[in-house]
Enzyme design. Structure first.
Site, PDB file in Angstrom:
ATOM      1  N   ASP A   1       0.751 -10.428   3.037  1.00  0.00           N
ATOM      2  CA  ASP A   1       0.248  -9.400   2.137  1.00  0.00           C
ATOM      3  C   ASP A   1      -0.727  -9.997   1.131  1.00  0.00           C
ATOM      4  O   ASP A   1      -0.674 -11.193   0.824  1.00  0.00           O
ATOM      5  CB  ASP A   1       1.397  -8.729   1.390  1.00  0.00           C
TER       6      ASP A   1
ATOM      7  N   HIS B   1      -3.684 -10.889   7.608  1.00  0.00           N
ATOM      8  CA  HIS B   1      -3.138  -9.743   6.875  1.00  0.00           C
ATOM      9  C   HIS B   1      -2.096  -8.993   7.691  1.00  0.00           C
ATOM     10  O   HIS B   1      -1.410  -8.107   7.155  1.00  0.00           O
ATOM     11  CB  HIS B   1      -4.278  -8.807   6.473  1.00  0.00           C
TER      12      HIS B   1
END
Length: 434
Positions: free
Chosen positions: A409, A405
């Site tokens: 995204d 992450h």
């Protein structure tokens, strides 16, 4: 006679230390030239260390699991002639997998032996109801229903040891059970009798984490400490895919590998990363750089007798369905047989992990750093699915996929998995370009 010291070789790729995986000789052994003396591990593969000459083993420089610096003394031989030379054996890059530096003892000083943990205590035994010579004159166990007599400390000790006091002969006044009676149980002969009950096992075994298992532990700790993962789970209807797979297997040539679900998934991933190439990449967080790869090199997490390995199917984008299946079989078998080369165990850009029928309904795959994405395959099951008019049995499977992450995204992760879902649910699209 002279002495000949062999050093840890330079296995290339800038590796500064290796881990001693195994000795194939012991002190006092006679060895011949080119005989394998030891196995060492890098972060990629296992390397055999051959003997450069005939001789007798005088000293071993480390214990299995120790890390040694490249160039550190590894083993010392007694050889004919002057000796007193130090050599570094040459190793082939194709022979090369995990790494603690060892300080050389004085000449002739043996390497200190690996410390051994104390022997574990023996597990509890069924209590004998027959009096032993040591308990001659003791009161036999009391009649059924009669409460045994013992002090609170004896009762507490018996509870801790899992001993049923109703079946213990007491040697104290009026048949009172004493600490000495419990002490005698530890040396009494085994005597399994009805109603002996369960016994506690208080043994403790200490196992040193070495070799591939330590390498796996290091990689998992690195992934946990540095990666901010996000896991995305999606349900996929693979009924049509399974029908197609069975039809293709029934019509395959003898020289073609049998198709499993994985080659279809590999081809679907090739198409998915073509639209999102930043998922087929490595993230160098120290340099703050993403290394995006044009080639799709798919790692396949494989369980072996030695532990988890990740053989790599290189350039999946250039292989058709059958080609992916054949290469997948080849590298997986090499990993399980322990014959995989360094090149076959490194360089993946995205990974698949699957436990087959043991895959559960979901999982949280750990990213194979420095990659940024991993696709996890869960088990397939027939489930009732609403088709708009009624429930129908369909073959369903979940994909549990994790992403780094820090650079991927959630939206990109969802788009990637949904593309794979579309391709697997309509498998004809897998054979279409673009």
């Amino acid at each position: 006679m002279g002495q000949h010291t062999i050093k840890v070789p330079d296995v290339g790729e800038g590796i500064a230390e290796v881990e001693l995986a195994e000795w194939t000789v012991a002190i006092g052994d006679l060895v011949r030239e080119d005989q394998v003396l030891a196995l060492v591990m890098t972060d990629k593969a296992t390397v055999e260390i051959p003997s450069p000459s005939d001789g007798k083993v005088l000293w071993l420089g480390a214990a299995p699991g120790d890390k040694m610096a490249v160039g550190a003394p590894l083993i010392r031989l007694e050889v004919a002639g002057e000796g007193n030379t130090e050599t570094t054996p040459e190793v082939s890059a194709s022979e090369t997998a995990p790494a603690r530096s060892a300080k050389e003892p004085e000449m002739g000083e043996p390497h200190p032996p690996e410390p051994h943990p104390p022997e574990p205590l023996p597990p509890g035994r069924p209590v004998s109801t027959a009096p032993s010579p040591a308990t001659a004159g003791a009161h036999l166990p009391r009649p059924e229903g009669e409460k045994p007599m013992a002090s609170p400390s004896v009762r507490a000790r018996a509870r801790e040891a899992g001993v049923d006091l109703r079946r213990v002969a007491g040697s104290g006044p009026a048949g009172r059970i004493t600490h000495e009676d419990l002490d005698r149980l530890a040396v009494a002969p085994d005597a399994a009798g009805p109603g002996a009950g369960y016994r506690r096992n208080t043994s403790v075994e200490r196992i040193k984490v070495i070799g591939l298992r330590r390498r796996i532990a290091d990689r998992m700790a690195q992934a946990s400490a540095r990666v901010a993962p996000i896991t995305y789970v999606e349900e996929i209807d693979v009924t049509a895919l399974e029908d197609l797979r069975k039809s293709l297997n029934a019509a395959r040539r003898q020289d073609q590998a049998r198709l499993t679900l994985l080659p279809f998934l590999m081809r679907a991933m090739v198409q998915a990363v073509a639209r999102q190439p930043h998922l087929n990449a490595h993230y160098d967080d120290e340099a703050g750089m993403i290394e995006q790869s044009g080639g799709v090199h798919i790692g396949i997490a494989a369980q072996t007798d030695a532990g988890l390995m990740v053989p790599v199917v290189r350039h999946a984008e250039a292989r058709d369905l059958w080609g992916c299946a054949a290469e997948l079989n080849r590298v997986s078998e090499a990993a399980k047989a322990g014959s995989a080369t360094r090149n076959e165990l490194s360089g993946s850009t995205i990974t698949i992990t699957s436990l087959g029928a043991l895959g559960g309904i979901m999982s949280t795959p750990i990213i194979n750093v420095p990659e940024v994405a991993i696709v996890g395959v869960n088990k397939m099951a027939i489930r009732p699915v609403w088709d708009g008019n009624a429930f129908a049995p369909r073959k369903m499977m979940n994909l549990s996929s994790s992403f780094d992450h820090r650079v991927i995204d959630g939206w990109d992760a969802a788009v990637f998995v949904q593309k794979i879902k579309t391709l697997l649910e309509t498998p004809a699209l897998i054979f279409m370009e673009g």
